[in-house]
Design a protein around this motif. Structure first.
Motif, PDB file in Angstrom:
ATOM      1  N   ASP A 160      65.152  66.674  31.389  1.00  0.00           N
ATOM      2  CA  ASP A 160      66.517  66.302  31.391  1.00  0.00           C
ATOM      3  C   ASP A 160      67.690  67.814  31.223  1.00  0.00           C
ATOM      4  N   LEU A 161      68.956  67.419  32.077  1.00  0.00           N
ATOM      5  CA  LEU A 161      69.982  68.701  31.762  1.00  0.00           C
ATOM      6  C   LEU A 161      70.831  68.258  30.777  1.00  0.00           C
ATOM      7  N   ASN A 162      70.358  68.909  29.793  1.00  0.00           N
ATOM      8  CA  ASN A 162      72.096  68.979  28.731  1.00  0.00           C
ATOM      9  C   ASN A 162      72.965  69.812  28.886  1.00  0.00           C
ATOM     10  N   VAL A 163      74.084  69.514  29.020  1.00  0.00           N
ATOM     11  CA  VAL A 163      75.235  71.281  29.079  1.00  0.00           C
ATOM     12  C   VAL A 163      76.063  70.892  27.797  1.00  0.00           C
ATOM     13  N   SER A 164      76.052  71.686  26.530  1.00  0.00           N
ATOM     14  CA  SER A 164      77.505  70.826  26.522  1.00  0.00           C
ATOM     15  C   SER A 164      78.831  71.999  26.743  1.00  0.00           C
ATOM     16  N   LEU A 165      79.645  70.691  26.201  1.00  0.00           N
ATOM     17  CA  LEU A 165      81.049  71.472  26.939  1.00  0.00           C
ATOM     18  C   LEU A 165      82.415  71.352  25.542  1.00  0.00           C
ATOM     19  N   GLY A 166      81.518  71.848  24.961  1.00  0.00           N
ATOM     20  CA  GLY A 166      81.985  72.299  24.014  1.00  0.00           C
ATOM     21  C   GLY A 166      81.590  71.804  22.381  1.00  0.00           C
ATOM     22  N   PRO A 167      81.632  72.786  21.088  1.00  0.00           N
ATOM     23  CA  PRO A 167      81.313  72.261  20.240  1.00  0.00           C
ATOM     24  C   PRO A 167      79.984  70.542  20.084  1.00  0.00           C
ATOM     25  N   LEU A 168      79.967  70.191  19.552  1.00  0.00           N
ATOM     26  CA  LEU A 168      78.853  69.346  19.574  1.00  0.00           C
ATOM     27  C   LEU A 168      78.673  67.918  20.843  1.00  0.00           C
ATOM     28  N   ASN A 169      79.941  68.605  21.629  1.00  0.00           N
ATOM     29  CA  ASN A 169      80.318  67.675  22.743  1.00  0.00           C
ATOM     30  C   ASN A 169      79.345  67.894  24.100  1.00  0.00           C
ATOM     31  N   PRO A 170      77.924  66.977  24.094  1.00  0.00           N
ATOM     32  CA  PRO A 170      77.203  67.687  25.614  1.00  0.00           C
ATOM     33  C   PRO A 170      77.351  66.732  26.479  1.00  0.00           C
ATOM     34  N   VAL A 171      76.666  67.200  27.558  1.00  0.00           N
ATOM     35  CA  VAL A 171      76.778  65.917  28.402  1.00  0.00           C
ATOM     36  C   VAL A 171      75.058  65.588  29.320  1.00  0.00           C
ATOM     37  N   GLN A 172      74.558  64.698  29.106  1.00  0.00           N
ATOM     38  CA  GLN A 172      73.007  64.772  30.149  1.00  0.00           C
ATOM     39  C   GLN A 172      72.811  64.171  31.506  1.00  0.00           C
ATOM     40  N   GLN A 173      72.310  64.802  32.367  1.00  0.00           N
ATOM     41  CA  GLN A 173      72.129  64.929  33.059  1.00  0.00           C
ATOM     42  C   GLN A 173      70.610  63.996  33.670  1.00  0.00           C
ATOM     43  N   GLN A 174      69.782  62.773  34.195  1.00  0.00           N
ATOM     44  CA  GLN A 174      68.520  62.571  34.598  1.00  0.00           C
ATOM     45  C   GLN A 174      67.865  63.128  35.940  1.00  0.00           C
ATOM     46  N   TRP A 175      67.075  63.056  36.452  1.00  0.00           N
ATOM     47  CA  TRP A 175      66.952  62.035  37.389  1.00  0.00           C
ATOM     48  C   TRP A 175      65.235  61.854  37.358  1.00  0.00           C
ATOM     49  N   GLY A 176      65.609  60.998  38.093  1.00  0.00           N
ATOM     50  CA  GLY A 176      64.246  59.738  38.187  1.00  0.00           C
ATOM     51  C   GLY A 176      62.955  59.904  38.387  1.00  0.00           C
ATOM     52  N   ASP A 177      62.852  61.034  38.981  1.00  0.00           N
ATOM     53  CA  ASP A 177      61.299  61.591  39.737  1.00  0.00           C
ATOM     54  C   ASP A 177      60.866  62.676  39.857  1.00  0.00           C
ATOM     55  N   THR A 178      61.899  63.384  38.965  1.00  0.00           N
ATOM     56  CA  THR A 178      60.800  64.619  39.120  1.00  0.00           C
ATOM     57  C   THR A 178      61.835  65.170  37.690  1.00  0.00           C
ATOM     58  N   ARG A 179      61.537  66.736  37.413  1.00  0.00           N
ATOM     59  CA  ARG A 179      62.406  67.299  36.323  1.00  0.00           C
ATOM     60  C   ARG A 179      63.216  68.556  36.997  1.00  0.00           C
ATOM     61  N   VAL A 180      63.810  68.629  35.634  1.00  0.00           N
ATOM     62  CA  VAL A 180      64.520  69.874  36.463  1.00  0.00           C
ATOM     63  C   VAL A 180      64.074  71.727  35.894  1.00  0.00           C
ATOM     64  N   ALA A 181      64.333  72.301  36.822  1.00  0.00           N
ATOM     65  CA  ALA A 181      63.957  73.773  36.556  1.00  0.00           C
ATOM     66  C   ALA A 181      65.325  74.542  36.506  1.00  0.00           C
ATOM     67  N   ALA A 182      65.399  75.417  35.613  1.00  0.00           N
ATOM     68  CA  ALA A 182      66.656  75.582  35.126  1.00  0.00           C
ATOM     69  C   ALA A 182      66.597  77.190  34.809  1.00  0.00           C
ATOM     70  N   ARG A 183      67.574  78.378  35.455  1.00  0.00           N
ATOM     71  CA  ARG A 183      67.664  80.029  34.534  1.00  0.00           C
ATOM     72  C   ARG A 183      68.998  79.922  34.219  1.00  0.00           C
ATOM     73  N   ALA A 184      69.533  80.844  33.241  1.00  0.00           N
ATOM     74  CA  ALA A 184      70.371  80.730  33.484  1.00  0.00           C
ATOM     75  C   ALA A 184      70.634  82.778  33.546  1.00  0.00           C
ATOM     76  N   LEU A 185      71.653  82.735  34.243  1.00  0.00           N
ATOM     77  CA  LEU A 185      72.397  84.201  34.318  1.00  0.00           C
ATOM     78  C   LEU A 185      73.216  84.945  34.121  1.00  0.00           C
ATOM     79  N   ASP A 186      73.918  84.750  32.821  1.00  0.00           N
ATOM     80  CA  ASP A 186      74.889  85.874  32.623  1.00  0.00           C
ATOM     81  C   ASP A 186      74.597  85.637  31.270  1.00  0.00           C
ATOM     82  N   ARG A 187      75.360  86.904  30.623  1.00  0.00           N
ATOM     83  CA  ARG A 187      75.118  86.864  29.066  1.00  0.00           C
ATOM     84  C   ARG A 187      75.224  86.162  28.483  1.00  0.00           C
ATOM     85  N   TYR A 188      76.619  84.841  29.109  1.00  0.00           N
ATOM     86  CA  TYR A 188      77.285  84.322  27.770  1.00  0.00           C
ATOM     87  C   TYR A 188      76.419  82.499  28.016  1.00  0.00           C
TER      88      TYR A 188
END
Length: 224
Positions: A160-188
């Motif tokens: 799943d995809l967990n995204v921090s939107l502030g200190p200790l405040n993540p949101v999670q997005q899931q997809w039922g039939d697939t996994r997620v591929a992710a790549r960071a693009l910058d130094r932040y």
């Protein structure tokens, strides 16, 4: 944008033009053979005028073309739609995240042209384009048979995809039939492993959203 040469002899990449619509739609039908009309909602976008920051404003639509002018492959990407429907994001953060998180919706190559590296060239090109446009994270939905392929292109595969939107405040997005591929693009932006979670957390995608050092998950919430 003009032509971009690739490491493949005789193949260039260029942004989609309105006259490409028929060829692009035929290629996209390969992506989901059980539902050849799955990408029909892309068709109106193919006639959009080209413009920054990507190929067509916040959409990236690129074709691989032979020297003879035959369209061999296509990549479609842009804003993840889940940002605007997720209850944890909201109307204030969604537009900001839409300028920082991108997704590849589809990559398709003619059957008799597969195995040459055309798809990989399209993905690498998209990484460069999204990075130059100021995005911090690139994602895509990934079926099991393609996981090693996308790992080889620098992506991490997660449940799943967990995204921090502030200190200790993540949101999670899931997809039922697939996994997620992710790549960071910058130094932040970073994919941070957090004890207690099976998937990393995207840290630093917006200002003041980096996870504190030592963050862990106790089964209910994150703690510093």
């Amino acid at each position: 944008m003009g032509f971009t040469r690739t490491r493949l002899p005789g193949i260039i990449l260029r942004d989609v033009a309105p006259t490409d619509a028929g060829a692009v739609m035929r290629l996209l039908a390969y992506v989901n053979p059980d539902d050849p009309d799955a990408f029909e909602d892309v068709r109106p976008n193919l006639s959009l005028p080209q413009g920054d920051p990507l190929s067509h404003s916040r959409a990236l639509m690129v074709v691989a073309e032979s020297e003879e002018g035959e369209i061999l492959g296509v990549l479609i990407g842009g804003v993840p739609l889940w940002l605007f429907s997720h209850v944890g994001v909201g109307p204030v953060l969604a537009p900001r995240l839409a300028e920082r998180i991108a997704t590849i919706t589809a990559v398709a190559v003619l059957r008799h042209q597969r195995g040459r590296g055309i798809g990989a060239e399209l993905v690498r090109h998209s990484v460069r384009r999204f990075t130059r446009a100021g995005y911090g994270l690139l994602t895509l939905n990934c079926f099991p048979e393609l996981e090693s392929y996308y790992r080889g292109l620098g992506f991490s595969i997660m449940d799943d995809l967990n995204v921090s939107l502030g200190p200790l405040n993540p949101v999670q997005q899931q997809w039922g039939d697939t996994r997620v591929a992710a790549r960071a693009l910058d130094r932040y932006t970073a994919l941070v492993d957090v004890p207690g979670l099976s998937s990393p957390v995207v840290s630093g995608i917006l200002p003041n959203t980096s996870l504190p050092r030592g963050t862990y998950f106790d089964g209910e919430r994150l703690w510093p």
